[in-house]
Design a protein around this motif. Structure first.
Motif, PDB file in Angstrom:
ATOM      1  N   ALA A 247       7.044 -19.124  82.356  1.00 31.69           N
ATOM      2  CA  ALA A 247       7.004 -19.288  81.514  1.00 31.69           C
ATOM      3  C   ALA A 247       5.789 -19.498  80.696  1.00 31.69           C
ATOM      4  N   VAL A 248       5.055 -20.496  81.700  1.00 29.48           N
ATOM      5  CA  VAL A 248       3.816 -20.996  80.710  1.00 29.48           C
ATOM      6  C   VAL A 248       3.029 -20.240  80.052  1.00 29.48           C
ATOM      7  N   GLY A 249       2.608 -19.169  80.803  1.00 33.29           N
ATOM      8  CA  GLY A 249       1.819 -17.785  80.030  1.00 33.29           C
ATOM      9  C   GLY A 249       2.283 -17.324  79.060  1.00 33.29           C
ATOM     10  N   TYR A 250       4.379 -17.121  78.615  1.00 35.00           N
ATOM     11  CA  TYR A 250       5.027 -16.344  77.677  1.00 35.00           C
ATOM     12  C   TYR A 250       4.606 -17.284  76.527  1.00 35.00           C
ATOM     13  N   GLY A 251       5.306 -18.965  77.450  1.00 32.92           N
ATOM     14  CA  GLY A 251       5.483 -20.213  76.335  1.00 32.92           C
ATOM     15  C   GLY A 251       4.216 -20.049  75.523  1.00 32.92           C
ATOM     16  N   GLY A 252       2.792 -20.317  75.799  1.00 28.37           N
ATOM     17  CA  GLY A 252       2.035 -20.576  75.793  1.00 28.37           C
ATOM     18  C   GLY A 252       1.019 -19.030  74.573  1.00 28.37           C
ATOM     19  N   LEU A 253       1.859 -18.325  74.867  1.00 27.17           N
ATOM     20  CA  LEU A 253       1.332 -17.024  74.143  1.00 27.17           C
ATOM     21  C   LEU A 253       2.189 -16.958  72.644  1.00 27.17           C
ATOM     22  N   ALA A 254       3.373 -17.414  72.748  1.00 30.94           N
ATOM     23  CA  ALA A 254       4.558 -17.552  71.763  1.00 30.94           C
ATOM     24  C   ALA A 254       3.941 -18.462  70.801  1.00 30.94           C
ATOM     25  N   MET A 255       3.775 -20.025  71.508  1.00 32.96           N
ATOM     26  CA  MET A 255       2.990 -21.311  70.627  1.00 32.96           C
ATOM     27  C   MET A 255       1.798 -20.616  70.074  1.00 32.96           C
ATOM     28  N   PHE A 256       0.506 -20.039  70.480  1.00 35.92           N
ATOM     29  CA  PHE A 256      -0.421 -19.843  70.246  1.00 35.92           C
ATOM     30  C   PHE A 256      -0.660 -18.904  68.733  1.00 35.92           C
ATOM     31  N   ILE A 257       0.300 -17.986  68.963  1.00 36.05           N
ATOM     32  CA  ILE A 257       0.009 -16.135  67.363  1.00 36.05           C
ATOM     33  C   ILE A 257       1.437 -17.023  66.895  1.00 36.05           C
ATOM     34  N   GLY A 258       1.936 -17.873  67.352  1.00 31.14           N
ATOM     35  CA  GLY A 258       3.612 -18.472  65.984  1.00 31.14           C
ATOM     36  C   GLY A 258       2.983 -19.409  65.020  1.00 31.14           C
ATOM     37  N   ASN A 259       2.286 -20.164  65.876  1.00 28.10           N
ATOM     38  CA  ASN A 259       1.141 -21.346  64.698  1.00 28.10           C
ATOM     39  C   ASN A 259      -0.094 -20.574  64.212  1.00 28.10           C
ATOM     40  N   THR A 260      -0.559 -19.506  64.936  1.00 24.97           N
ATOM     41  CA  THR A 260      -2.296 -19.147  64.236  1.00 24.97           C
ATOM     42  C   THR A 260      -1.722 -18.334  62.539  1.00 24.97           C
ATOM     43  N   VAL A 261      -0.334 -17.593  63.168  1.00 28.72           N
ATOM     44  CA  VAL A 261      -0.131 -16.689  61.910  1.00 28.72           C
ATOM     45  C   VAL A 261       0.470 -17.098  60.551  1.00 28.72           C
ATOM     46  N   PHE A 262       1.237 -18.777  60.945  1.00 24.76           N
ATOM     47  CA  PHE A 262       2.741 -19.981  60.168  1.00 24.76           C
ATOM     48  C   PHE A 262       1.428 -20.150  59.767  1.00 24.76           C
TER      49      PHE A 262
END
Length: 267
Positions: A247-262
């Protein structure tokens, strides 16, 4: 500024019709699912076994079920809950993008990362409330249909799995949110999220059938499949820790990629 964004998000959550409809769907889905399971085990199977020659039925296997054992029954509905998450979150974000809310906020001096964090807050609240409602209705339905003896292990196992599933479900919604925030067309965003929920899990299940001879292996390491694998009160402490790490791994990755692209989008 973040306080203003949080207040605005709370208002949207309270007033959003899509979220209200989703809550009604969750209640209906759980009640129908439990009713059908009860009917299948206490009516249909008994009649079939009796018609087959009066053999001992398997009803005794279900008479000692208690409301905490219902976690296994509820697990069968969890993919539907994931699909519902994906659709609701994508529709809500898509409507805000279509109405130009994010462009207006940028014009008023809000930063893109603040907007993304605001949506992360909204997504967390929606996913959390949806899951808590799901569990509450499941327990109520379990208490209505089954009255077996409750052991201490049932309670401790349920608490452990309840907290694990809460974290995993909330984090899974960050994946849907990242897609919804960065795919321009709402319909396409819904399609991508459904592919993530359905196709990825199906492919990974197929690979398990081929590579692991049907045993659970890869499914434990893909978040959306792992949710179903760990959603039982006999889940071990080791599996619980594995689920939290995922959960920590997938959540952190989704937040990082999503925020970076946005935040790097040209507007």
């Amino acid at each position: 500024m973040m306080n203003q964004i949080i207040r605005a998000e709370n208002y949207r959550i309270r007033k959003n019709k899509t979220f209200r409809i989703a809550c009604i769907v969750i209640i209906g889905m759980v009640l129908v699912g439990f009713t059908l399971f009860y009917a299948a085990t206490h009516i249909i199977s008994g009649e079939l076994m009796e018609a087959a020659g009066g053999y001992d039925t398997d009803l005794d296997a279900f008479t000692d079920l208690n409301l905490f054992d219902c976690a296994g029954i509820a697990a069968s509905l969890m993919q539907v809950l994931s699909i519902l998450y994906a659709i609701v979150i994508t529709i809500m974000i898509g409507a805000e993008k279509r109405n130009g809310i994010y462009s207006l906020m940028l014009e008023r001096g809000y930063q893109a990362c603040q907007i993304y964090m605001g949506k992360l807050y909204e997504t967390t609240v929606i996913a959390g409330i949806s899951y808590l409602l799901y569990v509450a209705v499941s327990l109520i339905a379990g208490a209505i249909f089954w009255h077996g003896t409750i052991e201490r292990e049932d309670v401790t196992g349920f608490i452990r799995v309840f907290l694990l599933m809460l974290v995993m479900y909330v984090v899974s919604s960050y994946i849907y949110m990242a897609v919804a925030m960065n795919v321009k067309n709402a319909g396409m965003a819904v399609a991508v999220n459904l592919i993530i929920v359905l196709l990825f899990s199906t492919v990974i299940t197929g690979l398990d059938q081929i590579l692991a001879d049907g045993d659970v292996f890869l499914r434990k390491y893909w978040l959306l499949s792992a949710i179903e694998q760990f959603a039982y009160i006999d889940t071990t402490v080791r599996e619980t820790i594995t689920g939290l790490i995922e959960a920590v791994g997938y959540g952190g990755l989704a937040m990082f990629i999503g925020n970076t692209v946005f935040t790097k989008k040209k507007r």
